[in-house]
Design an enzyme around this catalytic site. Structure first.
Site, PDB file in Angstrom:
ATOM      1  N   GLY A  30      -1.552 -26.123  12.037  1.00 11.82           N
ATOM      2  CA  GLY A  30      -1.095 -26.258  10.512  1.00 11.82           C
ATOM      3  C   GLY A  30      -2.110 -25.248   9.896  1.00 11.82           C
ATOM      4  O   GLY A  30      -3.016 -24.705  10.472  1.00 11.82           O
ATOM      5  N   TYR A  31      -1.990 -25.230   8.648  1.00  9.25           N
ATOM      6  CA  TYR A  31      -2.735 -24.295   7.846  1.00  9.25           C
ATOM      7  C   TYR A  31      -2.667 -22.902   8.398  1.00  9.25           C
ATOM      8  O   TYR A  31      -3.699 -22.010   8.368  1.00  9.25           O
ATOM      9  CB  TYR A  31      -4.043 -24.929   7.668  1.00  9.25           C
ATOM     10  CG  TYR A  31      -4.774 -24.855   6.119  1.00  9.25           C
ATOM     11  CD1 TYR A  31      -3.983 -25.825   5.183  1.00  9.25           C
ATOM     12  CD2 TYR A  31      -5.788 -24.258   5.897  1.00  9.25           C
ATOM     13  CE1 TYR A  31      -4.673 -25.818   3.859  1.00  9.25           C
ATOM     14  CE2 TYR A  31      -6.297 -24.188   4.576  1.00  9.25           C
ATOM     15  CZ  TYR A  31      -5.613 -24.831   3.488  1.00  9.25           C
ATOM     16  OH  TYR A  31      -6.103 -24.934   2.226  1.00  9.25           O
ATOM     17  N   LEU A  32      -1.392 -22.400   8.248  1.00  6.96           N
ATOM     18  CA  LEU A  32      -1.225 -21.121   8.736  1.00  6.96           C
ATOM     19  C   LEU A  32      -1.913 -19.834   8.207  1.00  6.96           C
ATOM     20  O   LEU A  32      -1.884 -19.915   7.047  1.00  6.96           O
ATOM     21  CB  LEU A  32       0.254 -20.618   8.920  1.00  6.96           C
ATOM     22  CG  LEU A  32       1.212 -21.905   9.595  1.00  6.96           C
ATOM     23  CD1 LEU A  32       2.558 -21.727   9.597  1.00  6.96           C
ATOM     24  CD2 LEU A  32       0.567 -22.334  10.915  1.00  6.96           C
ATOM     25  N   GLU A  34      -2.588 -15.303   8.983  1.00  9.19           N
ATOM     26  CA  GLU A  34      -1.604 -14.175   9.634  1.00  9.19           C
ATOM     27  C   GLU A  34      -1.676 -14.185  11.165  1.00  9.19           C
ATOM     28  O   GLU A  34      -0.657 -13.823  11.758  1.00  9.19           O
ATOM     29  CB  GLU A  34      -2.338 -12.956   9.167  1.00  9.19           C
ATOM     30  CG  GLU A  34      -1.589 -12.086   8.037  1.00  9.19           C
ATOM     31  CD  GLU A  34      -2.365 -12.799   6.716  1.00  9.19           C
ATOM     32  OE1 GLU A  34      -3.221 -13.696   6.818  1.00  9.19           O
ATOM     33  OE2 GLU A  34      -1.924 -12.236   5.538  1.00  9.19           O
ATOM     34  N   HIS A  36      -1.462 -16.763  12.974  1.00  7.62           N
ATOM     35  CA  HIS A  36      -0.214 -17.737  13.417  1.00  7.62           C
ATOM     36  C   HIS A  36       1.223 -17.101  13.014  1.00  7.62           C
ATOM     37  O   HIS A  36       2.249 -17.101  13.938  1.00  7.62           O
ATOM     38  CB  HIS A  36      -0.243 -18.940  12.428  1.00  7.62           C
ATOM     39  CG  HIS A  36      -1.646 -19.751  12.755  1.00  7.62           C
ATOM     40  ND1 HIS A  36      -2.423 -19.971  11.756  1.00  7.62           N
ATOM     41  CD2 HIS A  36      -2.073 -20.581  13.830  1.00  7.62           C
ATOM     42  CE1 HIS A  36      -3.277 -20.878  12.057  1.00  7.62           C
ATOM     43  NE2 HIS A  36      -3.140 -21.064  13.496  1.00  7.62           N
ATOM     44  N   ASP A 149      -8.068 -17.070  20.985  1.00 13.22           N
ATOM     45  CA  ASP A 149      -8.739 -18.272  21.856  1.00 13.22           C
ATOM     46  C   ASP A 149      -8.475 -17.949  23.257  1.00 13.22           C
ATOM     47  O   ASP A 149      -7.862 -18.533  23.956  1.00 13.22           O
ATOM     48  CB  ASP A 149      -8.173 -19.410  21.470  1.00 13.22           C
ATOM     49  CG  ASP A 149      -8.477 -19.793  20.100  1.00 13.22           C
ATOM     50  OD1 ASP A 149      -9.819 -19.739  19.512  1.00 13.22           O
ATOM     51  OD2 ASP A 149      -7.516 -20.016  19.148  1.00 13.22           O
ATOM     52  N   GLN A 152      -9.019 -20.854  25.826  1.00 11.66           N
ATOM     53  CA  GLN A 152      -7.851 -21.645  25.733  1.00 11.66           C
ATOM     54  C   GLN A 152      -6.245 -21.213  26.382  1.00 11.66           C
ATOM     55  O   GLN A 152      -5.644 -21.947  26.855  1.00 11.66           O
ATOM     56  CB  GLN A 152      -7.429 -21.935  24.111  1.00 11.66           C
ATOM     57  CG  GLN A 152      -6.204 -22.654  23.774  1.00 11.66           C
ATOM     58  CD  GLN A 152      -5.968 -22.970  22.395  1.00 11.66           C
ATOM     59  OE1 GLN A 152      -6.548 -24.263  22.095  1.00 11.66           O
ATOM     60  NE2 GLN A 152      -5.219 -22.507  21.776  1.00 11.66           N
ATOM     61  N   SER A 185      -9.537 -19.580  10.890  1.00  7.13           N
ATOM     62  CA  SER A 185      -9.532 -20.422   9.786  1.00  7.13           C
ATOM     63  C   SER A 185     -11.210 -20.763   9.371  1.00  7.13           C
ATOM     64  O   SER A 185     -11.157 -21.164   8.294  1.00  7.13           O
ATOM     65  CB  SER A 185      -8.594 -21.604  10.130  1.00  7.13           C
ATOM     66  OG  SER A 185      -8.882 -22.010  11.174  1.00  7.13           O
ATOM     67  N   ARG A 186     -11.677 -20.489  10.480  1.00  6.35           N
ATOM     68  CA  ARG A 186     -13.302 -20.813  10.117  1.00  6.35           C
ATOM     69  C   ARG A 186     -13.858 -19.769   8.997  1.00  6.35           C
ATOM     70  O   ARG A 186     -14.729 -19.934   8.299  1.00  6.35           O
ATOM     71  CB  ARG A 186     -14.315 -20.487  11.172  1.00  6.35           C
ATOM     72  CG  ARG A 186     -14.016 -21.923  12.313  1.00  6.35           C
ATOM     73  CD  ARG A 186     -15.029 -21.873  13.370  1.00  6.35           C
ATOM     74  NE  ARG A 186     -14.771 -22.978  14.183  1.00  6.35           N
ATOM     75  CZ  ARG A 186     -15.553 -23.657  14.861  1.00  6.35           C
ATOM     76  NH1 ARG A 186     -16.681 -22.974  14.917  1.00  6.35           N
ATOM     77  NH2 ARG A 186     -15.262 -24.613  15.481  1.00  6.35           N
TER      78      ARG A 186
HETATM   79  O1  PAF Z   1      -5.114 -23.295  18.951  1.00  2.32           O
HETATM   80  C1  PAF Z   1      -4.736 -24.143  18.318  1.00  2.32           C
HETATM   81  O2  PAF Z   1      -4.414 -24.219  17.165  1.00  2.32           O
HETATM   82  C2  PAF Z   1      -4.749 -25.627  19.106  1.00  2.32           C
HETATM   83  O3  PAF Z   1      -5.847 -25.526  20.051  1.00  2.32           O
HETATM   84  C3  PAF Z   1      -3.415 -25.976  19.749  1.00  2.32           C
HETATM   85  C4  PAF Z   1      -3.175 -25.132  21.058  1.00  2.32           C
HETATM   86  C5  PAF Z   1      -2.144 -25.891  18.787  1.00  2.32           C
HETATM   87  C6  PAF Z   1      -3.516 -27.318  20.571  1.00  2.32           C
HETATM   88  O4  PAF Z   1      -3.705 -28.273  19.621  1.00  2.32           O
END
Ligand code: PAF
Length: 306
Positions: A30-32, A34, A36, A149, A152, A185-186
């Site tokens: 959440g808290y989108l 650009e 996202h 990321d 990730q 977002s940081r």
């Molecule tokens: O990248 C993120 O915002 C989070 O790590 C994710 C992939 C939504 C999992 O909670």
């Protein structure tokens, strides 16, 4: 279509089935911003129906204060997501996602031992567990993640392969401010006097990217170029600059496969990460430096986040 906000896996699957065709998932907390929004638009281009999940996953936070301070604005997220092509927002409660504290979790070994995994013990277990739940519970055809990321993304690709989850994982380019700072977002936590310093990370990575494009292949030389450029800005605490393979996030001596040049550094008390992906296209190495915004990003003014 009006974006639908639903809270349960079952209702989301029903909503997704209502619109026949392929389902694309964009997992977010959440808290989108650009970054996202660009994932949502790119997913809308290839899927018939786009589900955006908004869930601040307690399992991936090592610091309770960070979790408690995590901002939320469902109304604004819904408007932004809708404007960029989302059809359904899946915004589950903690009770929906974790009816009981889970005794079954997902651990991706090896590639989580290094870099961000070493810095944030347990973080990738939380990410891997929630992403597995989203993929199994919502059953999308494609799911989009940002290359920002990078580790990730490697973790998600690996768990999908190991667990044979039938989904196409897409890794999409990092979105950057016009001056090169990767959106995160940081960034809103950066003190005003540190904001300009933060651009040093992308400057370092791009200097190394120039060298790669000019033919440099030795990892030590590539890392040194980035590190030297970043440390020209006083007051930056470099955590690492590392050339690693894209799939295992393992250190490489020479650039001879798809790789990531990743960095983490603390600027004005805020720890930032950034990277460039180096892809193999035919017999060439192509550096993905991400996409720059022309205008200043839509970011919240003062909210902390992680
Ligand atoms: O990248 C993120 O915002 C989070 O790590 C994710 C992939 C939504 C999992 O909670």
């Amino acid at each position: 279509m009006v974006v639908r906000i639903v809270e349960t896996f079952a209702e989301t699957r029903r909503a997704a089935r209502d619109g026949a065709g392929t389902i694309g998932l964009v997992p977010t907390m959440g808290y989108l911003h650009e970054g996202h929004l660009s994932l949502i638009s790119a997913t809308a281009d290839i899927a018939d129906l786009v589900v955006v999940s908004l869930f601040v996953n307690p399992l991936q936070f090592d610091d309770g204060a960070d979790l408690a301070a995590y901002p939320a604005d469902l109304g604004r997220d819904a408007e932004l997501a809708k404007a960029h092509g989302a059809d359904v927002l899946f915004a589950p409660s903690v009770a929906e996602m974790y009816p009981e504290p889970p005794v079954t979790t997902v651990t991706v070994r090896d590639l989580t031992d290094r870099l961000e995994g070493a810095h944030r013990p347990g973080h990738f277990d939380g990410v891997a567990t929630v992403v597995t739940k989203l993929l199994c519970g919502l059953r999308p055809d494609v799911a989009s993640f940002g290359r920002k990321d990078a580790q990730q993304l490697a973790v998600v690709r690996r768990l999908v392969a190991d667990l044979s989850i039938p989904v196409d994982i897409r890794g999409l380019p990092t979105v950057r401010e016009a001056d090169g700072l990767a959106l995160s977002s940081r960034n809103v936590r950066l003190p005003a006097d540190a904001r300009a310093d933060a651009v040093a990370l992308s400057r370092g990575l791009f200097a190394a990217a120039d060298a790669i494009e000019a033919g440099e292949r030795a990892a030590a030389a590539i890392e040194r170029i980035a590190e030297d450029e970043i440390s020209r800005t006083p007051g930056i605490g470099i955590d690492y600059v590392a050339l690693v393979s894209q799939d295992r996030f393992a250190p490489v001596d020479r650039l001879d496969r798809p790789a990531v040049l990743a960095t983490a550094a603390t600027v004005g008390g805020v720890r930032l990460i950034d990277n460039v992906h180096i892809d193999v296209v035919g017999d060439r190495f192509v550096v993905d430096r991400g996409r720059r915004l022309e205008r200043r990003s839509v970011l919240y003014e003062e909210e902390p986040c992680c």
